[in-house]
Scaffold this active site. Structure first.
Site, PDB file in Angstrom:
ATOM      1  N   GLU A 197      35.574   9.679  31.313  1.00 34.65           N
ATOM      2  CA  GLU A 197      36.855   9.679  30.523  1.00 34.65           C
ATOM      3  C   GLU A 197      36.663   7.991  29.425  1.00 34.65           C
ATOM      4  O   GLU A 197      36.382   6.726  30.034  1.00 34.65           O
ATOM      5  CB  GLU A 197      37.760   9.359  31.199  1.00 34.65           C
ATOM      6  CG  GLU A 197      38.067  11.007  32.003  1.00 34.65           C
ATOM      7  CD  GLU A 197      38.067  12.201  30.651  1.00 34.65           C
ATOM      8  OE1 GLU A 197      38.139  11.852  29.722  1.00 34.65           O
ATOM      9  OE2 GLU A 197      38.639  12.971  32.202  1.00 34.65           O
ATOM     10  N   HIS A 249      34.246  12.067  25.939  1.00 33.54           N
ATOM     11  CA  HIS A 249      33.309  11.705  27.659  1.00 33.54           C
ATOM     12  C   HIS A 249      32.158  12.442  27.945  1.00 33.54           C
ATOM     13  O   HIS A 249      31.818  13.468  27.207  1.00 33.54           O
ATOM     14  CB  HIS A 249      34.577  12.737  28.423  1.00 33.54           C
ATOM     15  CG  HIS A 249      34.847  13.925  28.904  1.00 33.54           C
ATOM     16  ND1 HIS A 249      36.252  14.432  29.616  1.00 33.54           N
ATOM     17  CD2 HIS A 249      33.415  14.781  28.667  1.00 33.54           C
ATOM     18  CE1 HIS A 249      35.672  15.753  29.785  1.00 33.54           C
ATOM     19  NE2 HIS A 249      34.149  15.621  29.399  1.00 33.54           N
TER      20      HIS A 249
HETATM   21  C1  GLP Z   1      33.289  18.941  31.207  1.00 42.10           C
HETATM   22  C2  GLP Z   1      31.976  17.815  32.053  1.00 42.10           C
HETATM   23  C3  GLP Z   1      30.796  17.471  30.556  1.00 42.10           C
HETATM   24  C4  GLP Z   1      31.315  18.356  30.137  1.00 42.10           C
HETATM   25  C5  GLP Z   1      32.275  18.602  29.032  1.00 42.10           C
HETATM   26  C6  GLP Z   1      31.830  19.672  27.780  1.00 42.10           C
HETATM   27  O1  GLP Z   1      34.657  17.953  31.634  1.00 42.10           O
HETATM   28  N1  GLP Z   1      32.522  17.620  32.723  1.00 42.10           N
HETATM   29  O2  GLP Z   1      29.657  17.516  31.437  1.00 42.10           O
HETATM   30  O3  GLP Z   1      30.909  18.161  28.682  1.00 42.10           O
HETATM   31  O4  GLP Z   1      33.091  18.931  29.878  1.00 42.10           O
HETATM   32  O5  GLP Z   1      32.338  21.250  28.602  1.00 42.10           O
HETATM   33  P1  GLP Z   1      32.248  22.543  26.897  1.00 42.10           P
HETATM   34  O6  GLP Z   1      30.837  22.327  26.805  1.00 42.10           O
HETATM   35  O7  GLP Z   1      32.531  23.677  28.079  1.00 42.10           O
HETATM   36  O8  GLP Z   1      33.068  22.185  25.995  1.00 42.10           O
END
Ligand code: GLP
Length: 264
Positions: free
Chosen positions: A160, A155
């Site tokens: 999603e 995503h």
């Molecule tokens: C969340 C956010 C996204 C982000 C993703 C990855 O769901 N809505 O924008 O890119 O998580 O998160 P992380 O960077 O903590 O792995």
């Protein structure tokens, strides 16, 4: 029925760094250079910002550049990608809280230039609110630069698997893997919201520049699919393969499965 587009294009090679710190500093430099350039031209700059663990060091570096090297955010307008629905802005799991804590409270951005989806609309009003968010981005002439992370299911924002490539800002249902990954922040699965407001894939694709940052071994599998796999709504980030304005910024661990020919 998911749309499948066969791949005829050469995906841009990712920009690779030995570790997360160097990748993050590089991403921050790209943003800072754009801010400086727009300042020289006497223009505002519209940034699309992300949350999650990935951009935290980028924001730390932007704060350092502000405090130690005089980088000003007076001409910067920001639009965040997404926010849980519903959640209050003072809830410490909200992205509004995250952004204040990790960036906005430490720089000289004007409060009225900060846009983060607010999720206090009723289910009846939410579509109207999302359209207004989309209209606001358009009013500023679109996003000059969009910073993105990637979820383990591919995503971008909270778009999603299954999200249309034509999607704009809207209310979305969170994928089970996304909710599972959010347990680390919320504590238990029953506290993780089921929905969010997210800007759409179409909105992201309209950005003049896109930086997708992926750090750590847990992103290696999805980065391999997003960069080298079939372009499909099953992996929302795969659509970025078709866009020349995208730069993939990876640390060594996230790039571990990337095939040799896709490397710089
Ligand atoms: C969340 C956010 C996204 C982000 C993703 C990855 O769901 N809505 O924008 O890119 O998580 O998160 P992380 O960077 O903590 O792995």
């Amino acid at each position: 029925m998911p749309i499948k587009i066969s791949k005829h294009i050469q995906t841009k090679a990712p920009t690779l760094f030995p570790d997360a710190d160097q990748a993050s500093v590089y991403a921050a430099q790209q943003i800072a250079e754009l801010i400086h350039q727009k300042q020289r031209e006497g223009n505002q700059v519209t940034l699309g910002l992300a949350t999650g663990n990935t951009p935290k060091k980028v924001y730390q570096e932007l704060i350092r550049l502000h405090k130690n090297e005089g980088l000003s955010f007076q001409n910067v307008i920001t639009f965040n990608l997404d926010e849980y629905y519903p959640i209050g802005p003072d809830n410490d799991q909200s992205y509004t809280y995250f952004m204040r804590h990790n960036l906005f409270d430490h720089i000289d951005i004007q409060q009225e230039n900060i846009y983060i989806p607010q999720t206090n609309s009723t289910p009846q009003e939410v579509a109207k609110y999302c359209q207004a968010y989309e209209d606001k981005i358009a009013e500023y002439g679109g996003l000059d630069l969009q910073l993105l992370g990637i979820g383990r299911n591919g995503h971008i924002g909270f778009n999603e698997p299954g999200s249309s490539f034509e999607s704009t800002t809207r209310l979305v249902n969170l994928h089970p893997l996304t909710r599972e990954d959010a347990i680390a922040q919320f504590g238990t699965i029953d506290k993780v919201p089921h929905q969010a407001i997210s800007i759409g894939i179409h909105t992201i694709m309209q950005a003049k520049r896109i930086l997708l940052l992926a750090l750590g071994e847990r992103k290696s599998e999805i980065m391999n699919k997003a960069l080298s796999g079939e372009i499909s709504v099953d992996i929302p980030a795969s659509i970025l393969q078709t866009m020349s304005q995208v730069e993939y910024i990876l640390d060594q661990e996230a790039a571990v499965l990337i095939q040799e020919e896709d490397r710089v």
